[in-house]
Structures are given as C-alpha cells and as structure tokens.
Design a protein around this motif. Sequence first.
Motif, short mmCIF file in Angstrom:
data_model
loop_
_atom_site.label_atom_id
_atom_site.label_comp_id
_atom_site.label_asym_id
_atom_site.label_seq_id
_atom_site.Cartn_x
_atom_site.Cartn_y
_atom_site.Cartn_z
N ASN A 52 53.19 11.89 89.47
CA ASN A 52 54.63 11.98 89.70
C ASN A 52 55.33 12.84 88.65
O ASN A 52 56.56 12.90 88.63
CB ASN A 52 55.24 10.57 89.71
N TYR A 53 54.57 13.50 87.81
CA TYR A 53 55.16 14.32 86.76
C TYR A 53 56.08 15.37 87.37
O TYR A 53 55.74 16.04 88.36
CB TYR A 53 54.06 14.98 85.94
N LYS A 54 57.26 15.52 86.78
CA LYS A 54 58.31 16.37 87.37
C LYS A 54 57.93 17.85 87.44
O LYS A 54 58.46 18.60 88.25
CB LYS A 54 59.61 16.21 86.59
N GLY A 55 56.99 18.28 86.56
CA GLY A 55 56.59 19.69 86.58
C GLY A 55 55.70 20.06 87.75
O GLY A 55 55.50 21.24 88.05
N ILE A 56 55.17 19.04 88.46
CA ILE A 56 54.36 19.29 89.65
C ILE A 56 55.30 19.40 90.85
O ILE A 56 55.94 18.43 91.25
CB ILE A 56 53.34 18.17 89.88
N LYS A 57 55.36 20.55 91.43
CA LYS A 57 56.32 20.81 92.50
C LYS A 57 55.72 20.61 93.89
O LYS A 57 56.44 20.38 94.85
CB LYS A 57 56.88 22.23 92.37
N LYS A 58 54.39 20.71 94.00
CA LYS A 58 53.73 20.52 95.28
C LYS A 58 52.33 19.95 95.06
O LYS A 58 51.67 20.25 94.07
CB LYS A 58 53.59 21.85 96.05
N ILE A 59 51.90 19.12 96.02
CA ILE A 59 50.52 18.65 96.06
C ILE A 59 49.96 19.06 97.41
O ILE A 59 50.40 18.55 98.46
CB ILE A 59 50.43 17.12 95.86
N LEU A 60 49.03 20.00 97.39
CA LEU A 60 48.49 20.58 98.62
C LEU A 60 47.19 19.87 98.97
O LEU A 60 46.22 19.92 98.20
CB LEU A 60 48.27 22.08 98.43
N CYS A 61 47.14 19.25 100.13
CA CYS A 61 46.02 18.39 100.52
C CYS A 61 45.23 19.02 101.66
O CYS A 61 45.77 19.75 102.48
CB CYS A 61 46.55 17.03 100.98
N VAL A 62 43.93 18.69 101.70
CA VAL A 62 43.08 19.29 102.73
C VAL A 62 43.22 18.60 104.08
O VAL A 62 42.82 19.16 105.10
CB VAL A 62 41.60 19.31 102.32
N SER A 63 43.78 17.39 104.11
CA SER A 63 43.89 16.68 105.38
C SER A 63 44.96 15.60 105.30
O SER A 63 45.41 15.21 104.22
CB SER A 63 42.55 16.04 105.76
#
Length: 371
Positions: A130-141
């Motif tokens: 949940n760190y604010k510097g992470i703007k996207k989490i791209l998942c394979v499915s």
Amino acid sequence: MKLLQITASPVWRGHEQKIIYLYEAYRDNNTFEDQYIVCAKNTPIYDVATEKGMQVIGFDIKSEYDFKFAKQLAKIVKEKDIDVVLMHNSTAHTLAVLSHKFYKMSAPLVLCRTLIRRVDTNALRKWKYNYKGIKKILCVSQAVVDVLKFAVKDHSKLSIIGSVTDLSKFKKQAPNGMLHEQFNIPKDYKLIGNIAAFTGFKDHYTWVDTVELLVKRQTVKAKYILVGIGELEEEIKHYVTDKKLNDHIIFAGFRKDIPELLPEFDLFMFTSNNEPTGGVLLESYACKVPIVAANAGGIPEVIVDKKTGLLAEVGNPIDFADKVELLINDERLQKELIENGYQHLKDNFTKDVISQKFYEELKTVANQYER
C-alpha cells in the motif's frame, strides 16, 4: 521516457523471461528513449541480459533490507533520469520501496505481480503493497487481482495485463521424432507430457495418478514425459516407483530446448492447482499441441474450455483421464482446439500485445507523477 526494470530473482522462470521479452519489444520498436535492467549478479537473468547486449546493471544483494543498495538504487534512478521503475519480485519490491521512502527516489513505482498468494499476513507486507509511491500493480490474471484485494486498500491500482510468449521462439509446430529417438520409444506410441518445476502447486501427484488410470484402462497407447527439476523431484520419482509406473513415465530433467521438445508432445497435460496463468500453456498454443489443464487459478483466463483446450477438475485424476482419453482419440477435436488456441494466443498473449499493454500503463503513471 526512460524505463528501469528491477528484479532480485535468483532463478530463471516465466517471470524472468517476461523481463527479457519486454526489453526486446521496447528495443525493437524504439518505444523508450532508454531502458535498463537492474538485477543480482551471478543469476540467470543477469547472464541472459548481458549475453543479449542489454543495458544491465548488476549488484550483490545482501538482504531484502539492504539499505546500502537502496541508496545506490536512488542514485542510479537519478543519474539515468529514469521516468518509471517496474518491480518484478518481492525482494526488488522491498528494495525499491526503501529507496523511494528513505532516499527520495525520483521516479514512481509500478509492481508486476504474478503469484496467487496472500500478502496480508503481516503489517510490513501490507505496508509495502500500500506504499504511496506505488502507482500501479499490474497482474497477470484476475485470480492474482482477487487475492491481492485482501491486502491492497486502493483497488483502482490493480490492473490485469496477462501473460506473454514470443511466437518467434516457437517456430516448430510439428514433431520430427526426436523424443522417440532419444528415449527409445516405439513410433506408434503417443507422447503425453508436462513441463513444470517439481513444486507443490504443480500437483505432480494428480498427474501421476492420472497416468496410473490411463495405464489401467489401456485405452491410450502412450508414454508419459515429465520435464523439469525441483525440490519434490525425488519424492515424485519414489511415488512413480511405488505405483510401478517406471516403464510408463519418463523423467526428462531440465531442458533448454523447449521450443524443439514441446511440439513432440501429442498432448500437454497440466495439473497445476494454483497457477497464475501458466506460460507453458501459451507455448503449447504456439507449438500447436492440444491441452488438458486444471480449472484452477488464472488457467481459465488462458484456456477457454472446449474451445481452445479442455479443463479438468482440480486434483481429480478421473476427470483428467477422461479428458485425455477424449482428446487424444479425437483428431477432429484436436484440430479445432489447436486452431482456436493459436488464434487466441495471437490475439491476446504475444510479446507485441503484452508489451503495449505494459507501455500504456507505464506511460500513464509517468505522465501523472509529480517529481
């Protein structure tokens, strides 16, 4: 725009291959002004990237909480004027977050996630996701997205990208008898195979149990081939011996010639019970090998049941044996599934398609980030 991909992975599997695929696609299409791979020295990806002449920066990783390297990473990002950092494994994730948090890394973070595993098991893990510097989490499915929702508060950060394969690596689409010759298998025997590391979620026990049923039924004249290595390999070998299947199941070990080997299979049987997508299924599509796979995890997002392959109930050797029997003895069905599967691959999972999806997400993040 300039991209930096980072991983600390010590192994070579589908995710590490994806990093190389992305770099190649962006290089060949001049997508980015510049790009780099940061990875641990003395690892397969470091060797592959170096051999291919890629801009790779190697480091000696001491721990997941290596503050000295986190400081170095911030310096690299600043010196290379990086616009976005794409993180590819858990250790790299932690190091990049530490770099961003404590050393004012000057670029936004994007995480690529491929595992179906709960990450809300402790406060530190939840914090880093949940760190604010992470703007996207791209998942394979979608299966990966669903399990991350327990930990990630802002679900809008979660996007589905899909898995990837490179069609140009899999040009062979018909058998030439190499496995029959290598293992002295009579030519009239079918080959039913699997390519997977010997780890728990690959469920080799169900695979072996399915073979036992097929041997007892005597409706399929075949040899069964397991390709791969892993911590459970000896355990599975003992299991095969206990079931008196040594004459039927061949352990082929680790192979570097998968593009040559895979088209030799008459059928690919995949029993994995918790698979994010199954990159080897895409490779089977590319090699035009019919598939029976478990209806688990993200597999149904890759295999369209009865259209591009057949799905069997997880952990159910009877259902697997029934589906294998049906498909191996029905050439018309095989042809239909193979043709549909190949088109499905071209439409959704090629290097060009997936790299473009990544690019659009990375560009949006970079453009919206205020340094």
